[in-house]
Design a protein around this motif. Sequence first.
Motif, short mmCIF file in Angstrom:
data_model
loop_
_atom_site.label_atom_id
_atom_site.label_comp_id
_atom_site.label_asym_id
_atom_site.label_seq_id
_atom_site.Cartn_x
_atom_site.Cartn_y
_atom_site.Cartn_z
N GLY A 16 0.83 -1.20 0.00
CA GLY A 16 0.00 0.00 0.00
C GLY A 16 0.87 1.25 0.00
O GLY A 16 2.10 1.17 0.07
N THR A 17 0.21 2.39 -0.09
CA THR A 17 0.98 3.64 -0.21
C THR A 17 1.04 4.42 1.11
O THR A 17 0.19 4.26 1.99
CB THR A 17 0.33 4.57 -1.26
N GLN A 49 -2.57 8.74 4.71
CA GLN A 49 -1.94 8.68 6.05
C GLN A 49 -0.80 9.67 6.12
O GLN A 49 -0.32 10.18 5.11
CB GLN A 49 -1.43 7.25 6.35
N THR A 116 1.63 0.90 13.65
CA THR A 116 2.01 1.21 15.03
C THR A 116 1.06 2.26 15.62
O THR A 116 0.82 2.31 16.83
CB THR A 116 3.48 1.70 15.08
N LEU A 121 -4.70 -2.16 8.84
CA LEU A 121 -4.33 -2.14 7.43
C LEU A 121 -4.70 -3.46 6.76
O LEU A 121 -4.45 -3.65 5.56
CB LEU A 121 -2.83 -1.87 7.29
N HIS A 213 8.78 5.35 11.97
CA HIS A 213 7.67 5.01 11.08
C HIS A 213 8.22 4.25 9.87
O HIS A 213 9.16 4.70 9.22
CB HIS A 213 7.02 6.33 10.64
N GLY A 214 7.65 3.10 9.61
CA GLY A 214 8.05 2.35 8.41
C GLY A 214 9.26 1.45 8.59
O GLY A 214 9.80 0.95 7.59
N GLY A 216 9.38 -1.58 9.75
CA GLY A 216 9.06 -2.97 9.34
C GLY A 216 9.08 -3.09 7.81
O GLY A 216 9.66 -4.04 7.25
N CYS A 217 8.45 -2.12 7.13
CA CYS A 217 8.43 -2.13 5.65
C CYS A 217 9.87 -2.11 5.12
O CYS A 217 10.25 -2.87 4.23
CB CYS A 217 7.72 -0.89 5.10
C1 LIG Z 1 0.84 1.39 3.36
C2 LIG Z 1 1.43 1.04 4.68
N1 LIG Z 1 2.01 -0.17 4.83
C3 LIG Z 1 2.55 -0.49 6.03
C4 LIG Z 1 2.50 0.38 7.10
C5 LIG Z 1 3.07 0.00 8.42
O1 LIG Z 1 4.41 0.11 8.33
P1 LIG Z 1 5.49 -0.50 9.35
O2 LIG Z 1 6.75 -0.64 8.64
O3 LIG Z 1 4.95 -1.68 10.03
O4 LIG Z 1 5.72 0.69 10.26
P2 LIG Z 1 5.01 1.31 11.42
O5 LIG Z 1 3.69 0.68 11.61
O6 LIG Z 1 5.99 1.02 12.50
O7 LIG Z 1 4.96 2.73 11.01
C6 LIG Z 1 1.89 1.63 6.88
N2 LIG Z 1 1.83 2.53 7.86
N3 LIG Z 1 1.35 1.93 5.67
#
Ligand SMILES: Cc1ncc(COP(=O)(O)OP(=O)(O)O)c(N)n1
Length: 499
Positions: A16-17, A49, A116, A121, A213-214, A216-217
Amino acid sequence: MSVAATGIARVLSIAGTDPTGGAGIQADLKSIAATGGYGMAVVTALVAQNTHGVRSVHVPPVAFLAEQLHAVSDDVRIDAVKIGMLADVHVTRTVRDWLTQVNPPIVVLDPVMVATSGDRLLTQDAEQALRELLQQVHLVTPNVPELAILAGAPVATTWAEVLRQAQQVAGEHGVLVLAKGGHLAGSLVPDALVDAYTVREFPGMRIDTPNTHGTGCSFSSAVATRVAARTSTGAPSLADWADAIAEAKLWLTESITHADDLAVGSGHGPIHHFAGLWQRGGVSTRPTPARVAERWWEEIRDIRTATDDLPFVRGLGDGSLPREAFVWYLAQDALYLSEYSRMLALASRLAPSAAEQTFWAASAQGAIDTELELHTSWIADGVLAGVLPSGTTTAYLNHLVAAGAGGDYPVLIAALLPCFWMYQDVGTRLHPLSHDAHPYRSWLDTYADEAFAAATDRAIKIVTTVAAAADEPTRDRMARAFRASAGHEREFFAAPLRG
Ligand SMILES: Cc1ncc(COP(=O)(O)OP(=O)(O)O)c(N)n1
Ligand SMILES: Nc1ncnc2c1ncn2[C@@H]1O[C@H](COP(=O)(O)OP(=O)(O)O)[C@@H](O)[C@H]1O
């Protein structure tokens, strides 16, 4: 073409975006690029978001998702797939069907369920579809709450519990699990690669920052990229996965360490995906040799114009230059050339390739042979014996000797270049003024000579190629040495009539 041929893994993110660029597909593309891969992206869901949380989610028709997926796989050889947000059961099944048809060699699933920030999602009814998807996945990377859902157990509060749940999921689904400890309390953030029988831990210290933020991605994309980069044929071994995770974690830790350098949003900001790359590699683009030549030549325009305007150069052109001034100039030039040829020989000694070594050696010989021959025809026997180098000659030679003193080949050859380039330039423009009765005809003919022009072109090519390949500080030092020599050239032409 395989990864082995290019060294660059083609990694597809299906996710997702995040319009603020910190998570989701935007973070995936940055992470893939930062860890050495070529990133591709198929969007599952559009998410409104920011660094504070999710506002709304729009899921496009799954038929269009399938079209995106096949558009990529019909054309591109995919070395690894990273799957992130799947939004709902229909999206999850569409991705599963595509995986079944295409069978990519490496599939990493970040089972994004709840951000988080607490926003969902993945719809709850898609959790079972996600478990089923594990059959097509090689590595799954859940955080602590996601692992609990996959294991059907309460959220773990200790690392030992996390490892037990990870081993259960690995055993039940025949998948490798990268268990992540980021959501546990305390100063440690361990991760572990777990299969049904073994656990390999990757210890880590928590970095004190709100800007994660992000993570995990980013982590899962980096692991997919690094494992694809080290696996050119067949399936990655457990050791390949472990090495890829270790590399990705080093990169992630560096990117979290520098997260606060960014000022993106007022909530939980993104990590700095390119911190290490920018620090070590810089952000400037390398110029081409032609661009270096163009820039350096332009940067001495003032010196060239001043040189053309010198009474000595004008007098050479129209033949009005007093003979004594010309002979004085030639005597200084002879002294200069005997030392210049030694500096050309030094460049030959320092040259990194046989071709450059040969060029500078031939130029050293040419400087002595051709030039001294010319001088001998103008200067009476014995005259040179009593001539001392003028202040101008000495200053120029000191500059060249200093340029070569540290064995710095790029700087030395940059300093040697104006003697070719400016002479050839001045000679080419004076040559049309030559005629049979011109008093300085042989001088004018020498510097407009085709062989000298060819040698000058070659010198420009060598020096600017070295400059283009050099790092920025070296290129700057080369440019300074070049300009300084150009200034000495102008002074050399000015000296005979300075009085
Ligand atoms: C579109 C999208 N995908 C995944 C997430 C969550 O990302 P993550 O890396 O798990 O990071 P946090 O939840 O720790 O921000 C997202 N927010 N949006
Ligand atoms: N503050 C932090 N300092 C260092 N590493 C962190 C920090 N927060 C997260 N990590 C690392 O980022 C990765 C993902 O973290 P985690 O929070 O567990 O997952 P997710 O982002 O999917 O919720 C893990 O390797 C974790 O160790």
